[in-house]
Scaffold this active site. Structure first.
Site, short mmCIF file in Angstrom:
data_model
loop_
_atom_site.label_atom_id
_atom_site.label_comp_id
_atom_site.label_asym_id
_atom_site.label_seq_id
_atom_site.Cartn_x
_atom_site.Cartn_y
_atom_site.Cartn_z
N LYS A 15 -4.44 -13.74 3.76
CA LYS A 15 -3.80 -12.48 3.38
C LYS A 15 -4.30 -11.90 2.07
CE LYS A 15 0.07 -11.25 4.66
NZ LYS A 15 0.75 -10.28 5.48
N HIS A 63 1.13 13.80 12.57
CA HIS A 63 2.06 12.85 13.22
C HIS A 63 1.50 11.42 13.20
CE1 HIS A 63 3.96 16.48 15.02
NE2 HIS A 63 2.70 16.87 15.17
N GLU A 96 2.40 -0.87 -2.61
CA GLU A 96 3.79 -0.94 -2.15
C GLU A 96 4.76 -0.66 -3.29
OE1 GLU A 96 4.09 -4.34 1.12
OE2 GLU A 96 2.81 -4.91 -0.53
N SER A 118 -1.13 -14.55 -0.38
CA SER A 118 0.11 -15.14 0.10
C SER A 118 0.06 -16.63 -0.17
CB SER A 118 0.25 -14.88 1.60
OG SER A 118 1.09 -15.86 2.18
#
Ligand code: ARG
Length: 471
Positions: A294, A167, A301, A288
């Protein structure tokens, strides 16, 4: 000239235009042409034609001289295609007509004899099988490299402790190597699917002709052998009708993509500033343009997202095939685009994942600290109460639950409770209990087959290397 005018198109087609007075409407040409997609089949189409030509000569259907001219012409066309010099003409519909037309330009009259005892129906079924077979081999090779990268990391971290999750809640300590080995097994089963699919696919449709077979004395065993197929397909109607081999390939690719997307998702989570379990390399991340701090896990992704294309492709082709009457229908021309798209997506995803795994640097200290959070050794405490105190597991579960509640109230870990505090829940608990509350002890104790104890993980790694990499 508008596209709806009858006969607005060019003169009737040279390859099948005998019974036609006018050429197709421009819009007809556009919906009918598949060359933009099936040009990727040129090598398979030429290989299929060469095999067919050799067989026609061997069976005396074609003269040796014509056969030699055809083979030489096909060789030249292959070289042209390889050099990117294929001339595309949408009026020529598909790759088969492009190759044949070019052959006629090169060698003249004998080119027209190549299509004896053959139809585009068995031709395209053969070409496409050959292409999917290559795609299966590429997928298997990519998965092997990915397994190898996972195995190297697993070996390095066979004893590095991390929290295992259910979970997405910390559940029990495991080793990082054990977690990675789970993926080695998943991709191992995917490679099994690749093998199964390849075995079923590897029969040759060539010689089925349009659908009924042919009156020429062809040798289907020979063409099958020549193209590396195990045998000819048994039924000529089936041979030109089914695309289940492509569907099975897509289903296998979907399974791979699904597994990859789970691993990608874990990389996204693990590399986040909140987790800091792993650092991804600069090679597989981006920055970024506005936030200088970043480092985004874009490759992970995109692997997570490309799964959508692969799964969609499976559904797309299933939908094309359902309800189609036997034998060939032009609907089936729509089989290639989804298959090519899925193959591109899955092959790129496998390679990107292998790169990320190879470069990834787990932070052992962060992993170990996280392993102890969230009362992950509660099960060890319950097991201890069963083993040492002879308690039924359900009672031990209850006692442990009350101890966890106590620790939670005091906002400390299980091992930070005092002995009297523990004894307030169960008087039989002694000093020895503290030995079982550490994460290292927890992991080392899980020696059951397939468990996370480092010695078990090392055995699993050795077995997997033998099975998946040395085969
Ligand atoms: N381009 C066609 C396809 O991919 C080749 C087969 C054409 N056959 C036919 N009977 N029109 O399906």
């Amino acid at each position: 000239m508008t596209s709806t005018e009858a006969g607005a198109g060019p003169t009737p087609n040279d390859l099948w235009g005998g019974r036609f007075e006018t050429g197709p409407a421009e819009i007809m040409q556009r919906i009918n042409a598949s060359i933009d997609v099936d040009r990727r089949l040129y090598a398979q189409d030429i290989a299929g034609s060469k095999a067919h030509c050799k067989m026609l000569v061997a069976t005396g259907i074609l003269t040796r001289a014509d056969g030699e001219a055809i083979l030489a012409g096909l060789e030249r066309i292959l070289a042209e295609c390889e050099a990117g010099r294929m001339r595309i003409d949408p009026a020529l519909e598909d790759i088969h007509m492009h190759v044949e037309t070019r052959l006629r330009e090169l060698i003249g009259e004998p080119a027209g004899r190549l299509h004896t005892a053959r139809s585009r129906n068995d031709q395209v079924a053969t070409d496409f099988r050959l292409w999917v077979r290559d795609a299966l081999d590429r997928m298997d090779h990519g998965l092997r490299l990915l397994q190898s990268a996972l195995l190297d990391q697993a070996e390095r971290h066979a004893a590095s402790i991390m929290p295992g999750f259910t979970h997405l809640q910390a559940a029990q300590p495991v080793t990082f190597g054990h977690h990675l080995m789970a993926y080695v097994e998943m991709f191992g089963r995917d490679r099994g699917r690749v093998r199964d699919c390849r075995t079923r696919l590897n029969e040759c449709p060539l010689g089925a002709a349009a659908l009924a077979g042919t009156s020429f004395p062809i040798d289907r065993e020979m063409t099958a052998r020549e193209l590396g197929f195990a045998r000819p397909m048994r039924n000529s109607i089936d041979a030109v009708s089914d695309r289940d081999f492509a569907l099975e390939y897509l289903a296998t690719a979907a399974s791979v993509a699904m597994h990859l997307s789970r691993l990608a998702e874990e990389l996204v989570i693990w590399s986040s500033a909140q987790f800091r379990f792993v650092r991804l390399s600069d090679a597989f991340t981006t920055g970024s343009s506005i936030m200088p701090q970043k480092k985004n896990p874009d490759a992970a992704e995109l692997v997570r997202a490309k799964c959508g294309r692969v799964m969609g492709s499976y559904l797309q082709l299933m939908t094309v095939m359902k309800g189609l009457p036997l034998a060939y229908g032009k609907d089936m021309q729509e089989d290639k685009a989804p298959t090519f798209e899925a193959a591109d997506a899955v092959e790129l995803s496998i390679a990107a994942t292998a790169g990320m795994i190879q470069d990834m640097q787990p932070d052992i200290a962060v992993l170990a600290a996280a392993a102890g959070q969230g009362y992950t050794t509660a099960t060890d405490l319950a097991d201890w109460l069963v083993r040492v105190k002879g308690m039924p597991f359900r009672d031990a579960h209850h006692v442990t639950g009350r101890i966890v509640r106590l620790a939670e109230k005091r906002d400390v870990g299980l091992e930070d409770l005092t002995l009297p505090e523990m004894q307030s829940v169960h008087s039989g608990i002694g000093e020895e209990v503290f030995a079982v509350l550490g994460v290292a002890n927890s992991v080392a104790s899980r020696r059951s087959l397939g468990g996370t104890a480092p010695e078990r993980v090392r055995q699993a790694i050795a077995a997997a290397r033998a099975e998946y990499l040395e085969g």
